[in-house]
Design a protein around this motif. Structure first.
Motif, PDB file in Angstrom:
ATOM      1  N   THR A 212       0.823  -1.213   0.000  1.00 16.51           N
ATOM      2  CA  THR A 212       0.000   0.000   0.000  1.00 16.51           C
ATOM      3  C   THR A 212       0.853   1.256   0.000  1.00 16.51           C
ATOM      4  OG1 THR A 212      -1.721  -1.219   1.203  1.00 16.51           O
ATOM      5  CG2 THR A 212      -1.835   1.198   1.277  1.00 16.51           C
ATOM      6  N   ASN A 213       0.498   2.184  -0.879  1.00 17.04           N
ATOM      7  CA  ASN A 213       1.159   3.488  -0.942  1.00 17.04           C
ATOM      8  C   ASN A 213       0.068   4.546  -0.776  1.00 17.04           C
ATOM      9  OD1 ASN A 213       3.453   5.005  -1.088  1.00 17.04           O
ATOM     10  ND2 ASN A 213       3.754   4.772  -3.284  1.00 17.04           N
ATOM     11  N   ALA A 214      -0.069   5.038   0.447  1.00 18.36           N
ATOM     12  CA  ALA A 214      -1.178   5.938   0.769  1.00 18.36           C
ATOM     13  C   ALA A 214      -0.830   7.386   0.470  1.00 18.36           C
ATOM     14  CB  ALA A 214      -1.555   5.780   2.250  1.00 18.36           C
ATOM     15  N   VAL A 215      -1.854   8.176   0.225  1.00 15.34           N
ATOM     16  CA  VAL A 215      -1.676   9.615   0.005  1.00 15.34           C
ATOM     17  C   VAL A 215      -1.961  10.379   1.308  1.00 15.34           C
ATOM     18  CG1 VAL A 215      -2.262   9.459  -2.446  1.00 15.34           C
ATOM     19  CG2 VAL A 215      -4.091   9.883  -0.779  1.00 15.34           C
ATOM     20  N   GLN A 216      -1.651  11.667   1.276  1.00 15.98           N
ATOM     21  CA  GLN A 216      -2.110  12.627   2.289  1.00 15.98           C
ATOM     22  C   GLN A 216      -1.747  12.286   3.733  1.00 15.98           C
ATOM     23  OE1 GLN A 216      -5.961  14.403   1.759  1.00 15.98           O
ATOM     24  NE2 GLN A 216      -5.946  14.107  -0.454  1.00 15.98           N
ATOM     25  N   GLU A 217      -0.592  11.648   3.949  1.00 12.07           N
ATOM     26  CA  GLU A 217      -0.170  11.392   5.330  1.00 12.07           C
ATOM     27  C   GLU A 217       0.252  12.679   6.022  1.00 12.07           C
ATOM     28  OE1 GLU A 217       2.646  10.637   8.651  1.00 12.07           O
ATOM     29  OE2 GLU A 217       3.031  11.687   6.773  1.00 12.07           O
ATOM     30  N   GLU A 218       0.885  13.574   5.261  1.00  4.99           N
ATOM     31  CA  GLU A 218       1.510  14.756   5.860  1.00  4.99           C
ATOM     32  C   GLU A 218       0.506  15.743   6.450  1.00  4.99           C
ATOM     33  OE1 GLU A 218       4.496  15.002   6.589  1.00  4.99           O
ATOM     34  OE2 GLU A 218       5.665  13.771   5.222  1.00  4.99           O
ATOM     35  N   ILE A 219      -0.774  15.578   6.141  1.00  6.15           N
ATOM     36  CA  ILE A 219      -1.762  16.505   6.708  1.00  6.15           C
ATOM     37  C   ILE A 219      -2.743  15.763   7.631  1.00  6.15           C
ATOM     38  CG2 ILE A 219      -1.549  18.319   4.967  1.00  6.15           C
ATOM     39  CD1 ILE A 219      -4.440  15.986   4.659  1.00  6.15           C
ATOM     40  N   GLY A 220      -2.322  14.606   8.150  1.00  9.56           N
ATOM     41  CA  GLY A 220      -3.161  13.924   9.143  1.00  9.56           C
ATOM     42  C   GLY A 220      -3.550  12.503   8.821  1.00  9.56           C
ATOM     43  N   LEU A 221      -2.681  11.756   8.137  1.00 10.06           N
ATOM     44  CA  LEU A 221      -2.877  10.307   7.915  1.00 10.06           C
ATOM     45  C   LEU A 221      -4.140  10.018   7.099  1.00 10.06           C
ATOM     46  CD1 LEU A 221      -2.308   9.155  11.658  1.00 10.06           C
ATOM     47  CD2 LEU A 221      -0.615  10.072  10.047  1.00 10.06           C
ATOM     48  N   ARG A 222      -4.528  10.960   6.255  1.00 11.20           N
ATOM     49  CA  ARG A 222      -5.858  10.871   5.632  1.00 11.20           C
ATOM     50  C   ARG A 222      -5.984   9.757   4.599  1.00 11.20           C
ATOM     51  NH1 ARG A 222      -8.272  13.054   9.719  1.00 11.20           N
ATOM     52  NH2 ARG A 222      -8.062  15.302   9.885  1.00 11.20           N
ATOM     53  N   GLY A 223      -4.944   9.554   3.797  1.00  7.39           N
ATOM     54  CA  GLY A 223      -5.035   8.516   2.766  1.00  7.39           C
ATOM     55  C   GLY A 223      -5.142   7.125   3.367  1.00  7.39           C
ATOM     56  N   ALA A 224      -4.378   6.899   4.447  1.00  8.04           N
ATOM     57  CA  ALA A 224      -4.428   5.600   5.136  1.00  8.04           C
ATOM     58  C   ALA A 224      -5.808   5.370   5.732  1.00  8.04           C
ATOM     59  CB  ALA A 224      -3.359   5.552   6.230  1.00  8.04           C
ATOM     60  N   GLU A 225      -6.374   6.441   6.294  1.00  7.94           N
ATOM     61  CA  GLU A 225      -7.717   6.385   6.886  1.00  7.94           C
ATOM     62  C   GLU A 225      -8.740   5.902   5.854  1.00  7.94           C
ATOM     63  OE1 GLU A 225     -10.265  10.037   8.393  1.00  7.94           O
ATOM     64  OE2 GLU A 225      -8.297  10.039   9.347  1.00  7.94           O
ATOM     65  N   MET A 226      -8.572   6.388   4.612  1.00  6.75           N
ATOM     66  CA  MET A 226      -9.506   5.999   3.548  1.00  6.75           C
ATOM     67  C   MET A 226      -9.254   4.569   3.068  1.00  6.75           C
ATOM     68  SD  MET A 226      -9.766   9.442   1.189  1.00  6.75           S
ATOM     69  CE  MET A 226      -8.251  10.338   1.492  1.00  6.75           C
ATOM     70  N   ILE A 227      -7.985   4.257   2.750  1.00  2.00           N
ATOM     71  CA  ILE A 227      -7.711   2.979   2.076  1.00  2.00           C
ATOM     72  C   ILE A 227      -7.881   1.785   3.020  1.00  2.00           C
ATOM     73  CG2 ILE A 227      -5.175   2.863   2.396  1.00  2.00           C
ATOM     74  CD1 ILE A 227      -7.032   2.136  -0.932  1.00  2.00           C
ATOM     75  N   THR A 228      -7.678   1.989   4.312  1.00  2.00           N
ATOM     76  CA  THR A 228      -7.843   0.846   5.238  1.00  2.00           C
ATOM     77  C   THR A 228      -9.303   0.392   5.295  1.00  2.00           C
ATOM     78  OG1 THR A 228      -7.367  -0.019   7.449  1.00  2.00           O
ATOM     79  CG2 THR A 228      -8.039   2.284   7.339  1.00  2.00           C
ATOM     80  N   GLN A 229     -10.234   1.325   5.072  1.00  2.00           N
ATOM     81  CA  GLN A 229     -11.657   0.941   5.051  1.00  2.00           C
ATOM     82  C   GLN A 229     -11.979   0.125   3.796  1.00  2.00           C
ATOM     83  OE1 GLN A 229     -12.935   1.574   7.819  1.00  2.00           O
ATOM     84  NE2 GLN A 229     -11.817   3.357   8.555  1.00  2.00           N
TER      85      GLN A 229
END
Length: 362
Positions: A212-229
């Motif tokens: 997994t290569n998530a986006v938007q970590e630098e502004i609050g882990l946002r990409g990981a929050e989305m993709i884990t769901q």
């Protein structure tokens, strides 16, 4: 695997190309395409989402799912205000460091391509020595060589344009990798290398692996929050960077002691599942992989937190790459550490069995 060099000429070429490409938070897709292109021979399929996170999947039909993850975005700036005489003031997109800005070149990304600019700064001769102002968010500005606001707009620059530094990959003293955005393109690189090694060594995993290569970590882990769901994993091993605390002006009593060249850093934190972390430590010891330890007071400040607290709780752990000068344009890591993080994730995956709960009550 023990003493075998992991980083090949081809993988280093990919790392360099991937680092040099700009992927500011919210604008990661060109970097994701480079990453997916490299990963393609080693995975069965891809998942992407609406904000640009990308996942290479091995064994997509397996019920039990393991994630290995890095994040793809880099810190940047936004154009926030254009003065009548054609200068630009900025706001942060992620944790950009105002102190390093003066006299740096920048790339301003517009619809018509990149416009070059410079962070100007008053000459030493013109400053009042008795009350010198340090660089601050409200006094740093970009000059793009325009005489007024109208000319700025003619050049395609407007409020909301994203700004990155052009600094590119270099090697310092044979084995230190230096670049902007090693935080955390190194993570994306390392998980991709794990997938390559599994493929080349013909390892068959008893579970689905989600690289997994998530986006938007630098502004609050946002990409990981989305993709884990979307993935709904059972286990997640995250890799990010942490601080080398051996350089000047860092207080080890508060920051701990971790250094480049001394191995991957294994975290202790509430979001880190203890049994999974112990599995990683046992794997390191069994394979003679050097490692360091780090404690986090509340959150890890990485995508580990987003995975751990999703989907009713996902067994998650963090393996960090020690790095000097975070959020500057000369972020520095040691090649040996990069290889040892890859090695540690790879060997840990071979130690996870299908269906494990990592429950404290089993």
């Amino acid at each position: 695997m023990a003493n075998k060099k992991i980083i090949t000429k081809k993988s280093l070429e990919f790392f360099e190309k991937y680092l040099n490409n700009a992927s500011p938070t919210g604008y990661e897709w060109e970097g994701q395409k480079i990453w997916m292109d490299y990963l393609k021979p080693y995975v069965d399929t891809f998942i992407t989402d609406t904000y640009g996170s990308a996942v290479g999947v091995i064994n997509p039909d397996a019920k039990y799912k393991v994630v290995i993850e890095g994040h793809s975005d880099e810190i940047s700036w936004y154009v926030n205000y254009i003065t009548d005489n054609g200068l630009l003031y900025v706001i942060r997109n992620g944790g950009s460091d105002h102190q390093i800005a003066p006299s740096k070149w920048v790339n301003i990304h517009t619809k018509n391509g990149v416009v070059k600019g410079i962070f100007g700064w008053p000459a030493i001769h013109t400053r009042d020595k008795s009350k010198e102002e340090p660089p601050k968010l409200d006094n740093i500005f970009i000059d793009i060589g325009a005489k007024d606001k109208e000319e700025v707009e003619k050049m395609g620059v407007h409020v909301g344009c994203v700004i990155t530094y052009p600094d590119e990959f270099k090697i310092l003293n044979k084995d230190k990798f230096v670049c902007r955005a090693i935080d955390n393109r190194a993570g994306g690189f390392m998980v991709a290398e794990v997938a390559r090694l599994l493929h080349e060594n013909k390892k068959k995993l008893p579970f689905g692996l989600y690289i997994t290569n998530a986006v938007q970590e630098e502004i609050g882990l946002r990409g990981a929050e989305m993709i884990t769901q979307t993935i709904k994993p059972n286990v997640a091993i995250i890799t990010d960077v942490c601080h080398d605390t051996t350089t000047p002006m860092i207080e080890q009593k508060t920051q701990g002691h971790t250094e480049i060249g001394a191995g991957p850093v294994i975290s202790y934190a509430p979001a880190v599942q203890n049994k999974l972390r112990e599995r990683i430590i046992e794997t390191a010891e069994a394979n003679k992989i050097p490692f360091q330890r780090m404690a986090a007071s509340r959150s890890t400040g990485t995508d580990t937190d987003a995975f751990a607290y999703s989907n009713g709780g996902v067994a998650s752990a963090l393996i960090s790459l020690p790095l000097r000068y975070m959020h500057t344009t000369v972020e520095t890591v040691h090649k040996d550490d990069v290889e040892n993080v890859i090695r540690l994730i790879y060997e840990t995956l071979l130690n996870i069995e299908e269906g494990e709960t990592f429950s404290y009550f089993d």
